[in-house]
Write a protein that holds these residues in place. Structure first.
Motif, PDB file in Angstrom:
ATOM      1  N   ILE A  81      -2.260  -5.728  10.805  1.00 58.86           N
ATOM      2  CA  ILE A  81      -1.813  -4.564  10.028  1.00 58.86           C
ATOM      3  C   ILE A  81      -2.672  -3.359  10.420  1.00 58.86           C
ATOM      4  N   THR A  82      -3.975  -3.582  10.451  1.00 53.12           N
ATOM      5  CA  THR A  82      -4.900  -2.512  10.849  1.00 53.12           C
ATOM      6  C   THR A  82      -4.588  -2.033  12.264  1.00 53.12           C
ATOM      7  N   ARG A  86      -3.034   1.714  13.814  1.00 53.00           N
ATOM      8  CA  ARG A  86      -3.754   2.570  14.774  1.00 53.00           C
ATOM      9  C   ARG A  86      -2.921   2.786  16.038  1.00 53.00           C
ATOM     10  N   ASN A 112      -2.582   7.273   7.340  1.00 50.69           N
ATOM     11  CA  ASN A 112      -2.905   8.699   7.426  1.00 50.69           C
ATOM     12  C   ASN A 112      -2.846   9.154   8.893  1.00 50.69           C
ATOM     13  N   ARG A 114      -4.990   9.527  11.066  1.00 53.02           N
ATOM     14  CA  ARG A 114      -5.840   8.808  12.026  1.00 53.02           C
ATOM     15  C   ARG A 114      -5.391   7.351  12.207  1.00 53.02           C
ATOM     16  N   ARG A 116      -5.313   5.224   9.676  1.00 55.92           N
ATOM     17  CA  ARG A 116      -5.987   4.373   8.693  1.00 55.92           C
ATOM     18  C   ARG A 116      -4.949   3.866   7.691  1.00 55.92           C
ATOM     19  N   VAL A 117      -5.036   2.588   7.370  1.00 51.72           N
ATOM     20  CA  VAL A 117      -4.086   1.999   6.419  1.00 51.72           C
ATOM     21  C   VAL A 117      -4.401   2.494   5.010  1.00 51.72           C
ATOM     22  N   LYS A 119      -1.911   1.938   2.361  1.00 49.87           N
ATOM     23  CA  LYS A 119      -1.277   0.956   1.489  1.00 49.87           C
ATOM     24  C   LYS A 119      -0.345   0.109   2.350  1.00 49.87           C
ATOM     25  N   PHE A 120      -0.165  -1.132   1.989  1.00 50.32           N
ATOM     26  CA  PHE A 120       0.757  -1.949   2.765  1.00 50.32           C
ATOM     27  C   PHE A 120       1.380  -3.022   1.885  1.00 50.32           C
ATOM     28  N   LEU A 252      -9.777   0.201  18.326  1.00 52.03           N
ATOM     29  CA  LEU A 252     -10.815  -0.172  17.359  1.00 52.03           C
ATOM     30  C   LEU A 252     -12.035  -0.769  18.070  1.00 52.03           C
TER      31      LEU A 252
END
Lengths: 275, 414
Positions: A81-82, A86, A112, A114, A116-117, A119-120, A252
């Motif tokens: 997910i992360t 990205r 957002n 960048r 960044r998560v 909510k999921f 990452l």
């Protein structure tokens, strides 16, 4: 500085090389075939060879996907997910909402600028909203997976697949076959069913444009069309989105290297979880 | 065909209570004379996970009485003052099979209501002289009624705790309720209540509460010294063994933990909110820290932590009632002088937490109702949070792991 991202999925393993966290050097793809560590190793070797690199020229390897812990070569691992989030922003900077339809599960991810998560939401313990369902339907309808999307776009009267359970949905499909419903109408019904489940997840986390689709179905025109019809939104697709999670993982790995000021990041002591 | 009601008397003889595999000594010296902290944790886990309840067996073997209570809060000082062992029964745990309790209880109810009833129906709770059910939710209220019909005529008591903490009627109401409870407990103990005995019990429980608070402070300020699981085991052990023994265990543990050297990890400090009644599995708790969190505040084992030490006056019963009403922790299940929204923000701020993990038991309505308010408040302040649902029969945590990892990564990779 070159980093590698390896996305070991249930259906396929994707890997990429990234230079300085910005420039995509090479990508590869191969079926996982239930051998996660072998698939990852093969993917890394293929990339290294294709890019004319020596193994130690790769500064860090970050694994992701359901087989992320079986990648022995990894320096760190992150959830898919992360990494998908990205990677989606890398490929489509305006992305704020990612729908990831993988083989085993689907997720809607609010992000957002960048990546960044924020909510999921995932589908839970059910194959009806995931790519595996499409694979099974391919067998019933005797249409190769790669042809399903294009044929679905020829539908004139898509049939509703109403069951929320994959097993029961398959029964509905068999009934349609028995009724000699045109295959393209069944196919579009399958994609619409998948899109509706994805849309429910998306609404749960809140939809913000741009919406991008990642995962194995990005190259399916039928899936994209079904999503557009269901959500009423422009769904951005890019064939490279199939590699979004691997790209995110490589990004990452780069971020982590920068944070540790150029040192080689070490594995967490437990071998599982973030250090 | 005649319908046979499910009661303890209809359960086959092969299911009569078994003698626990682990025999705990009458004086519980295994806990106070353990060779190491790790031995204490291992033994604590063993007795916590054993539905045959070896510590209750140890206490009652010589004819002493033990009284069970359901979460969240019962004034167990009253039980202790009458010479009985107060025990909080928190379900049968992960491996406990439900074969009888599904009949009187619906499938949409929490795990511990079913497994606690199953324990009763299969004679695991035969050693208790009675069972107190505080009114935490509709399920606990109805469970008392089911126990009254099915538990072979043993005494059960529905403890009505005030819902309005601020009204002037709250203390008199609770005092009257405690007096009714005392009458029941006197019947179980076979002796009369004495205020001086209660004062002595409050003094002992004060010491226990003081030590539990010290442990929580240690976990909040130096979370690398004790894992979330170890913290949980130490607390929950206190609901199963004599409080005198638990005080010694805690004193020893706090002393040893202060000397313990452990590397501080690059982890996200989090609050765990929601499991104030049904407890998450130990594996799930461990997972939270495995994926890169430090649990610096939680709502686990609220029985001992509902209020802090009680300042004694010459009326110990009133002291006990006022402590419940006026000195409860500032969390949802106790009392919130501010709104729930403000309360959660205050807790995050005061703990300097990086996020909140809501561990909510499946079908737990009180936790579910709080969750909506809490998450709305956190989202307004852009404080990261995540909800993981659990039940006793959870198996396989891959989905929870993925969710928790993503949560941690969203904070670490900012």
């Amino acid at each position: 500085m070159i980093t590698c991202g390896v996305d070991v999925g249930a259906g396929s393993t994707k890997a990429v090389l990234l230079e300085d966290g910005k420039r995509l050097l090479a990508t590869t793809w191969l079926p996982t075939k239930g051998q996660t560590s072998v698939a990852a190793k093969t993917a890394i070797e293929t990339l290294t060879r294709d890019a004319n690199l020596l193994p130690d020229e790769i500064a860090s390897i970050c694994s992701t996907g359901f087989g992320r812990y079986s990648v022995e070569e990894r320096n760190l691992q992150v959830s898919d997910i992360t990494s998908s989030a990205r990677g989606a922003v890398f490929l489509h900077p305006a992305a704020r909402h990612v729908l990831d339809i993988g083989t085993q599960s689907s997720r809607a991810i609010a992000i957002n600028e960048r990546g960044r998560v924020l909510k999921f939401k995932m589908n839970e313990k059910c194959a009806a909203g995931a790519g595996r369902f499409v694979e099974r339907c391919s067998k019933y309808l005797q249409v190769p997976p790669e042809d399903m999307g294009a044929r679905a776009c020829l539908a004139t009267n898509p049939r509703t697949i109403s069951s929320v359970c994959a097993v029961l949905a398959e029964t509905e499909i068999i009934n349609y076959i028995a009724e000699e419903v045109p295959v393209q109408d069944i196919l579009m019904g399958i994609f619409m069913s998948l899109a509706e489940r994805g849309h429910a997840l998306m609404k749960n986390v809140g939809i913000q444009p741009d919406v991008v689709l990642v995962g194995g179905l990005v190259q399916s025109a039928g899936m994209v069309e079904a999503l557009r019809r269901t959500t009423g939104l422009e769904v951005h697709v890019d064939p490279r989105m199939h590699h979004a999670a691997a790209i995110g993982a490589a990004m990452l790995a780069h971020m982590r290297l920068e944070k540790t000021r150029g040192g080689t990041p070490s594995m967490p002591a437990s071998g599982r979880g973030m250090a | 065909m005649t319908r046979v009601p499910i009661t303890i008397d209809n359960v086959g003889p092969e299911e009569r209570v078994v003698v626990p595999a682990r025999r705990i000594s009458d004086d519980f010296s295994e806990f106070t004379q353990a060779r190491s902290l790790d031995d204490v944790f291992a033994l604590a886990r063993e007795v916590i996970e054993d539905p045959t309840m070896p510590t209750v067996d140890a206490w009652t073997r010589s004819g002493r009485h033990a009284v069970a209570s359901f979460p969240v809060y019962t004034p167990q000082e009253l039980v202790h003052s009458l010479g009985m062992l107060p025990v909080t029964v928190q379900g049968g745990g992960e491996g406990y099979e439900i074969t009888h309790a599904d009949a009187p209880l619906g499938s949409f109810l929490c795990s511990i209501s079913k497994s606690t009833l199953e324990m009763a129906l299969t004679h695991q709770l035969d050693r208790f002289s009675g069972f107190v059910f505080p009114y935490i939710c509709d399920v606990s209220r109805n469970l008392e009624g089911i126990f009254a019909r099915t538990w072979g005529g043993r005494p059960t008591y529905m403890l009505h705790l005030p819902q309005n903490f601020d009204t002037s009627a709250a203390v008199p109401f609770l005092l009257a309720e405690y007096r009714r409870l005392i009458e029941q407990l006197e019947g179980m103990a076979g002796r009369k209540f004495d205020a001086a005995d209660l004062a002595a019990s409050i003094k002992l429980f004060n010491r226990q509460r003081e030590l539990v608070a010290q442990l929580a402070t240690l976990k909040r300020t130096q979370p690398w010294r004790i894992t979330a699981v170890e913290h949980y085991l130490l607390q929950r052990l206190g609901t199963l063994i004599p409080r005198e023994v638990h005080v010694v265990v805690l004193e020893n543990a706090i002393r040893e933990l202060a000397k313990r050297e452990r590397k501080q990890r690059d982890a996200v400090p989090v609050l765990i909110v929601g499991p104030f009644c049904e407890q998450p599995t130990i594996d799930l708790l461990q997972l939270v820290e495995d994926v890169g969190c430090y649990v610096i505040g939680d709502e686990l084992q609220m029985q001992t932590r509902w209020h802090g030490p009680i300042k004694p006056t010459n009326d110990p019963l009133r002291d006990l009632a006022e402590a419940y009403l006026k000195a409860g922790l500032d969390i949802g299940v106790c009392r919130t002088p501010t709104t729930k929204e403000d309360a959660i923000i205050d807790r995050v701020t005061s703990h300097k937490a990086g996020g909140v993990i809501f561990l909510t038991a499946k079908f737990c309505e009180p936790a579910g109702e709080d969750l909506v308010l809490y998450r709305r408040a956190l989202e307004k302040k852009t404080i990261p949070s995540i909800q993981i649902e659990f039940e006793e029969k959870s198996s396989g945590y891959e989905q929870s792991r993925l969710m928790l990892e993503t949560f941690v990564e969203s904070i670490l990779f900012e």
